[in-house]
Design an enzyme around this catalytic site. Structure first.
Site, mmCIF file in Angstrom:
data_model
loop_
_atom_site.group_PDB
_atom_site.id
_atom_site.type_symbol
_atom_site.label_atom_id
_atom_site.label_comp_id
_atom_site.label_asym_id
_atom_site.label_seq_id
_atom_site.Cartn_x
_atom_site.Cartn_y
_atom_site.Cartn_z
ATOM 1 N N HIS A 49 -7.724 7.414 11.365
ATOM 2 C CA HIS A 49 -7.370 5.991 11.311
ATOM 3 C C HIS A 49 -5.884 5.744 11.097
ATOM 4 O O HIS A 49 -5.492 4.655 10.683
ATOM 5 C CB HIS A 49 -8.193 5.298 10.219
ATOM 6 C CG HIS A 49 -9.668 5.323 10.504
ATOM 7 N ND1 HIS A 49 -10.627 5.185 9.525
ATOM 8 C CD2 HIS A 49 -10.329 5.479 11.674
ATOM 9 C CE1 HIS A 49 -11.832 5.258 10.087
ATOM 10 N NE2 HIS A 49 -11.675 5.436 11.378
ATOM 11 N N ARG A 56 0.849 -1.204 0.000
ATOM 12 C CA ARG A 56 0.000 0.000 0.000
ATOM 13 C C ARG A 56 0.884 1.255 0.000
ATOM 14 O O ARG A 56 0.577 2.246 -0.643
ATOM 15 C CB ARG A 56 -0.905 0.028 1.235
ATOM 16 C CG ARG A 56 -1.792 -1.167 1.451
ATOM 17 C CD ARG A 56 -2.931 -1.290 0.478
ATOM 18 N NE ARG A 56 -2.534 -1.784 -0.825
ATOM 19 C CZ ARG A 56 -2.154 -3.038 -1.086
ATOM 20 N NH1 ARG A 56 -2.092 -3.940 -0.119
ATOM 21 N NH2 ARG A 56 -1.846 -3.403 -2.313
ATOM 22 N N ASP A 58 -3.850 7.785 3.600
ATOM 23 C CA ASP A 58 -2.897 8.327 2.631
ATOM 24 C C ASP A 58 -2.565 9.780 2.966
ATOM 25 O O ASP A 58 -3.148 10.377 3.876
ATOM 26 C CB ASP A 58 -3.459 8.210 1.209
ATOM 27 C CG ASP A 58 -4.796 8.954 1.055
ATOM 28 O OD1 ASP A 58 -4.794 10.192 1.148
ATOM 29 O OD2 ASP A 58 -5.837 8.295 0.844
ATOM 30 N N GLY A 87 -17.328 11.580 0.329
ATOM 31 C CA GLY A 87 -16.785 10.276 -0.017
ATOM 32 C C GLY A 87 -16.765 9.265 1.101
ATOM 33 O O GLY A 87 -15.900 8.391 1.133
ATOM 34 N N ASN A 129 -9.034 8.491 5.826
ATOM 35 C CA ASN A 129 -8.045 7.911 4.930
ATOM 36 C C ASN A 129 -6.651 7.929 5.550
ATOM 37 O O ASN A 129 -6.307 8.841 6.308
ATOM 38 C CB ASN A 129 -8.029 8.678 3.602
ATOM 39 C CG ASN A 129 -9.385 8.655 2.921
ATOM 40 O OD1 ASN A 129 -10.149 7.699 3.081
ATOM 41 N ND2 ASN A 129 -9.711 9.697 2.177
#
Length: 229
Positions: free
Chosen positions: A105, A57, A90, A170, A88
């Site tokens: 998270h 990832r 990222d 989203g 997210n």
């Protein structure tokens, strides 16, 4: 003084950059049962599998870029005091230029000690068995797995409770405790809900304006609506 815009984002905004999510399809995340790669039990059962999963990832993240949705949210800082609360892991919000980003998270580009949850390190390459902290304890992905507490939740609640505008982008509002933030939005604060397949938000007191579009197109609409308020 700039009005405070708080934005809760989920997998839908990153999906447009090419990052896959498991909740839209078959419950698998990149071919893996999430219970194997996103729980403490999975870690203790097969540490090598979990490390390999997040290594891939992390490498994938290097191959994708922020999309228009991320970019517009960053640009909105010119006119608003923008706080991003994201589910997210990222770094696409940061790479787009957003300066106040809270990750509920965890973060893919950080790791932490299995012995000391407050010992967190930046990490951009592969993480392997034998990568230790300074006290000889194994490092693990800095990800909040299912069943673990969400350390950033209290800060997220504080931010939400002072929002002049609140946007949901989203996210299906199915993952708790993140989904519960909506209950802490002041009752007089307008809420904007951007999702191509919006659901009814339960038990909400606020005026909700739904924008039934994907994130990038929906955020562009949000920008125009905020300008007209």
């Amino acid at each position: 003084m700039k009005k405070k815009l708080v934005v809760l984002t989920g997998a839908g905004i990153s999906a447009e950059s090419g990052i896959k999510t498991f909740r839209d399809s078959d419950g698998l995340w990149e071919g893996h049962d999430v219970m194997e790669v996103a729980t403490p039990e999975g870690w203790y059962k097969n540490q090598e599998l979990v490390l390999d999963f997040y290594n891939k990832r992390r490498q994938q993240l290097k191959e994708v870029n922020p999309n228009l949705g991320h970019t517009i949210l960053a640009e909105l800082e010119k006119d608003f005091d923008v706080y991003i609360i994201t589910q997210n892991v990222d770094d696409l919000h940061e790479r787009a230029g957003s300066t106040k980003v809270l990750h509920l998270h965890g973060e893919l580009l950080k790791v932490r000690s299995i012995q000391n949850k407050n010992l967190i390190l930046d990490w951009t390459e592969d993480l392997n068995t034998g990568d230790f902290d300074t006290n000889g304890h194994q490092l693990r992905p800095h990800i909040v797995w299912f069943g673990e507490e969400v350390p950033a939740l209290e800060e997220a609640l504080d931010i939400t409770e002072t929002a002049d505008y609140f946007a949901v982008i989203g996210t299906s509002l199915q993952v708790y405790p993140a989904a519960g933030l909506i209950s802490y939005v002041p009752s007089t604060t307008p809420v904007f809900y951007i999702d191509p397949k919006p659901i009814a938000i339960p038990n909400i007191r606020n005026k909700v304006e739904t924008i039934a579009k994907f994130a990038s197109e929906g955020v562009a609409d949000l920008r125009e609506k905020l300008k007209s308020i």
